[in-house]
Design an enzyme around this catalytic site. Structure first.
Site, PDB file in Angstrom:
ATOM      1  N   TYR A 144       0.698  -1.323   0.040  1.00  0.00           N
ATOM      2  CA  TYR A 144       0.025  -0.002  -0.010  1.00  0.00           C
ATOM      3  C   TYR A 144       0.828   1.184  -0.072  1.00  0.00           C
ATOM      4  CZ  TYR A 144      -3.189   3.355   1.592  1.00  0.00           C
ATOM      5  OH  TYR A 144      -4.093   4.659   1.798  1.00  0.00           O
ATOM      6  N   ASP A 239       9.174   2.815  -0.082  1.00  0.00           N
ATOM      7  CA  ASP A 239       8.041   3.215   0.860  1.00  0.00           C
ATOM      8  C   ASP A 239       8.323   2.823   2.304  1.00  0.00           C
ATOM      9  OD1 ASP A 239       6.044   4.296   1.913  1.00  0.00           O
ATOM     10  OD2 ASP A 239       4.406   3.481   0.471  1.00  0.00           O
ATOM     11  N   LYS A 267       4.352   8.946   9.034  1.00  0.00           N
ATOM     12  CA  LYS A 267       4.120   8.362  10.397  1.00  0.00           C
ATOM     13  C   LYS A 267       4.805   8.847  11.583  1.00  0.00           C
ATOM     14  CE  LYS A 267       0.971   5.204   8.567  1.00  0.00           C
ATOM     15  NZ  LYS A 267       0.784   4.302   7.206  1.00  0.00           N
TER      16      LYS A 267
HETATM   17  C1  LIG Z   1       0.191   4.722   5.815  1.00  0.00           C
HETATM   18  C2  LIG Z   1       0.893   4.518   4.754  1.00  0.00           C
HETATM   19  C3  LIG Z   1       0.971   5.523   3.457  1.00  0.00           C
HETATM   20  C4  LIG Z   1       0.086   6.724   3.424  1.00  0.00           C
HETATM   21  O1  LIG Z   1       0.424   7.393   4.395  1.00  0.00           O
HETATM   22  P1  LIG Z   1      -0.831   8.406   4.863  1.00  0.00           P
HETATM   23  O2  LIG Z   1      -0.438   9.519   5.668  1.00  0.00           O
HETATM   24  O3  LIG Z   1      -2.086   7.637   5.251  1.00  0.00           O
HETATM   25  O4  LIG Z   1      -1.307   9.343   3.551  1.00  0.00           O
HETATM   26  C5  LIG Z   1       1.941   5.230   2.339  1.00  0.00           C
HETATM   27  N1  LIG Z   1       2.590   4.126   2.533  1.00  0.00           N
HETATM   28  C6  LIG Z   1       2.744   3.134   3.568  1.00  0.00           C
HETATM   29  C7  LIG Z   1       3.627   2.250   3.423  1.00  0.00           C
HETATM   30  C8  LIG Z   1       1.876   3.274   4.512  1.00  0.00           C
HETATM   31  O5  LIG Z   1       1.790   2.447   5.498  1.00  0.00           O
END
Ligand SMILES: *Cc1c(COP(=O)(O)O)cnc(C)c1O
Length: 420
Positions: A144, A239, A267
Site C-alpha cells: 500500500y 516506501d 507516520k
Molecule cells: C500509511 C502509509 C501510506 C500513506 O500514508 P498516509 O499518511 O496515510 O497518507 C503510504 N505508504 C505506506 C507504506 C503506509 O503504511
C-alpha cells in the site's frame, strides 16, 4: 458535560461521514461491532467514550512509537505552538529535523517535507518521472502506498501488461501506467524488466510490506529488484512510511543493507502530527521545484508544530531504544502464539497475528485465517485489548508497551485462548 456513548456517537457520525468515519478501516466493517470512540489516551492505553480502558496495539497505525501523549512530545509541541502554528515560510525546526534524518539515513541527500504519506509517495513518483522522462511505474501486489490514483491499481488481465483500477473513480488511463507484479515472484519480476524496463520511471515497494499483513520478502527478491532498477535506469523507491525509523534507526534500507534511490517517510517522523517526507539522491531531487521543472508544493509543509513533534520523537530513537524494543516485541509475539493455531510473524516491532503459517504473497492469505482473526479481535476487545480492526493490518508496539502492559495482555490471552 454531555456524556455520550460510543454507540450514540457512532449513530450521529453515520449522518455526517461515509461509514461514520474519516478513513475506511476505522468503521469496524471487517471485524463487526461499533467502532470505539477514543476519548483520551496515554502511553499504551486509551479510554473510550463509555469510559472503558483498552490496551492499544494499533497505536494510530504506526506514528506513536513512543506511545500516546508522550510528555517530551507534548512539551515540544506546546513550545512550538506558543511561537505560532504555521508560517508558510522557512523556519529553523525544518532544518533540525532534516539534520537528524540525514544522520540516521545518509542516502537521503536532499528531501522535501509534505503533510502525509500519500503525498510523499505521489510526489516521489512525479520526481522519478521528471528525472527519467518516462511514464510507467511498477508496484507490487499487497503493498500500500497511500490513495493516489496511480497506486490504487491491481494487476490487469494480462501478465505484465497494464494495471486496472482497484477503486471506482480512478481513470483507466492512469491505472494503465502502473504495472503490478506479485511479491516473491522473481520470475515475473525478471520478465517485467526484460519487457518494459526501459519504459519504467520507477519501481516502488514497501521493503517490509506491512499493509496486507506482514509479507516478509526473501532478501534476494529485494536485492534483485535493486539490481534490475540499476541496470534499466529505473528509480527504486522504498516506501518506508511504516518501516522508516521503526525497524532500525535507518529503517528497512539499513536493516536490509539495500540502498534505494528515493525513499518516502511519514507516520513516525511526524510524532503524531501530519507529516510526510520524500528524499534521496540529490541529482534526482534536483528536478523538484524551484530547482527543477517538477512542481510540488504545500501550504502547511514543514509546519513548525509538526516538525517539533517529529524532532522530539526522533530524539528518543537511539540504537538502545531499538534493542529494547526488539526484546519487548519478541515477548509479545510469544504471548500471541500461546493462542492455539495462531502464528505471529514479526519484524522488529511489527507483528502480524495470523491463523496460518507465514505467507509472502497477498493471494496466499486464507479467508478462514481472517475470519478467525475477526473472532479474536472481538474476544480480546472484551478483555480490554484493542487490536487493529482488520486481519490484514499489523499490530504496532513501541516504547510504551512495558512489563505491566505485557502482563495485562498475557492475562487477556489466557482468558480467550480456550475459544481458539
Ligand atoms: C500509511 C502509509 C501510506 C500513506 O500514508 P498516509 O499518511 O496515510 O497518507 C503510504 N505508504 C505506506 C507504506 C503506509 O503504511
Amino acid at each position: 458535560m454531555d456524556l455520550m456513548s460510543n454507540e450514540s456517537l457512532f449513530q450521529e457520525a453515520l449522518t455526517h461521514f461515509p461509514g461514520g468515519v474519516s478513513s475506511p478501516v476505522r468503521a469496524f466493517r471487517a471485524v463487526g461491532g461499533t467502532p470505539k470512540f477514543f476519548r483520551k489516551a496515554q502511553g499504551a492505553w486509551f479510554e473510550d467514550e463509555d469510559g472503558v480502558r483498552f490496551l492499544d496495539l494499533c497505536m494510530s497505525w504506526g506514528p506513536l512509537i513512543l506511545g500516546h501523549a508522550h510528555p517530551d512530545i507534548l512539551a515540544a509541541v506546546t513550545e512550538a505552538m506558543s511561537e505560532g502554528l504555521t508560517f508558510g515560510a522557512p523556519s529553523r525546526r525544518e532544518l533540525a529535523l532534516a539534520r537528524r534524518i540525514k544522520q540516521l539515513v545518509p542516502f537521503v541527500e536532499k528531501m522535501r517535507f509534505v503533510s502525509s504519506g500519500t503525498e510523499a509517495v505521489m510526489s516521489a513518483l512525479r520526481a522519478a518521472r521528471g528525472f527519467t522522462g518516462r511514464e510507467r511505474i511498477l508496484k507490487f501486489e499487497g503493498c500500500y502506498h497511500g490513495h493516489s490514483d496511480g497506486l490504487l491499481v491491481k494487476a490487469g488481465s494480462g501478465l505484465i501488461t497494464f494495471g486496472a483500477p482497484t477503486s471506482a473513480g480512478v481513470p483507466k488511463a492512469i491505472a494503465e501506467l502502473t504495472s503490478v507484479v506479485s511479491l516473491d515472484d522473481l520470475e515475473t519480476l525478471e520478465r517485467t524488466f526484460a519487457e518494459i524496463g526501459s519504459e519504467l520511471a520507477a519501481a516502488i515497494i514497501e521493503p517490509i510490506p506491512a499493509n496486507n499483513g506482514l509479507l516478509l520478502q526473501r532478501p534476494e527478491f529485494l536485492q534483485r529488484l535493486r539490481e534490475l532498477c540499476t541496470k534499466h535506469g529505473v528509480v527504486l523507491i522504498f516506501d518506508e512510511v511504516i518501516s522508516g525509523f521503526r525497524v532500525a534507526p535507518g529503517g528497512a534500507a539499513e536493516r536490509l543493507g539495500i540502498t534505494p534511490d528515493l525513499a518516502t517517510y511519514g507516520k513516525i517522523i511526524g510524532g503524531g502530527m501530519p507529516v510526510g517526507l520524500y528524499g534521496g539522491r540529490k541529482d534526482i531531487m534536483g528536478v523538484v521545484a524551484p530547482d527543477g521543472p517538477v512542481y510540488q508544493a504545500g501550504t502547511l509543509s514543514g509546519n513548525p508544530v509538526a516538525m517539533a513533534a517529529g524532532l522530539a520523537t526522533m530524539a528518543h530513537l537511539t540504537p538502545a531504544f531499538y534493542a529494547a524494543l526488539e526484546t519487548t516485541a519478541a515477548a509479545w509475539a510469544t504471548a500471541f502464539e500461546t493462542i492455539p493455531g495462531l502464528r505471529c510473524p514479526r519484524y522488529g516491532s511489527l507483528l502480524w497475528p495470523l491463523f496460518q503459517d507465514g505467507v509472502r504473497r497477498s493471494d496466499a492469505v486464507q479467508g478462514g485465517a481472517i475470519s478467525t482473526y475477526n473472532r479474536l479481535h472481538k474476544a480480546l476487545l472484551g478483555q480490554g485489548v484493542y487490536l487493529p480492526p482488520s486481519g490484514y493490518e499489523v499490530a504496532f508496539l513501541g516504547g510504551a508497551h512495558g512489563a505491566p502492559e505485557l502482563a495485562h495482555f498475557q492475562q487477556a490471552v489466557a482468558a480467550v485462548a480456550k475459544d481458539f
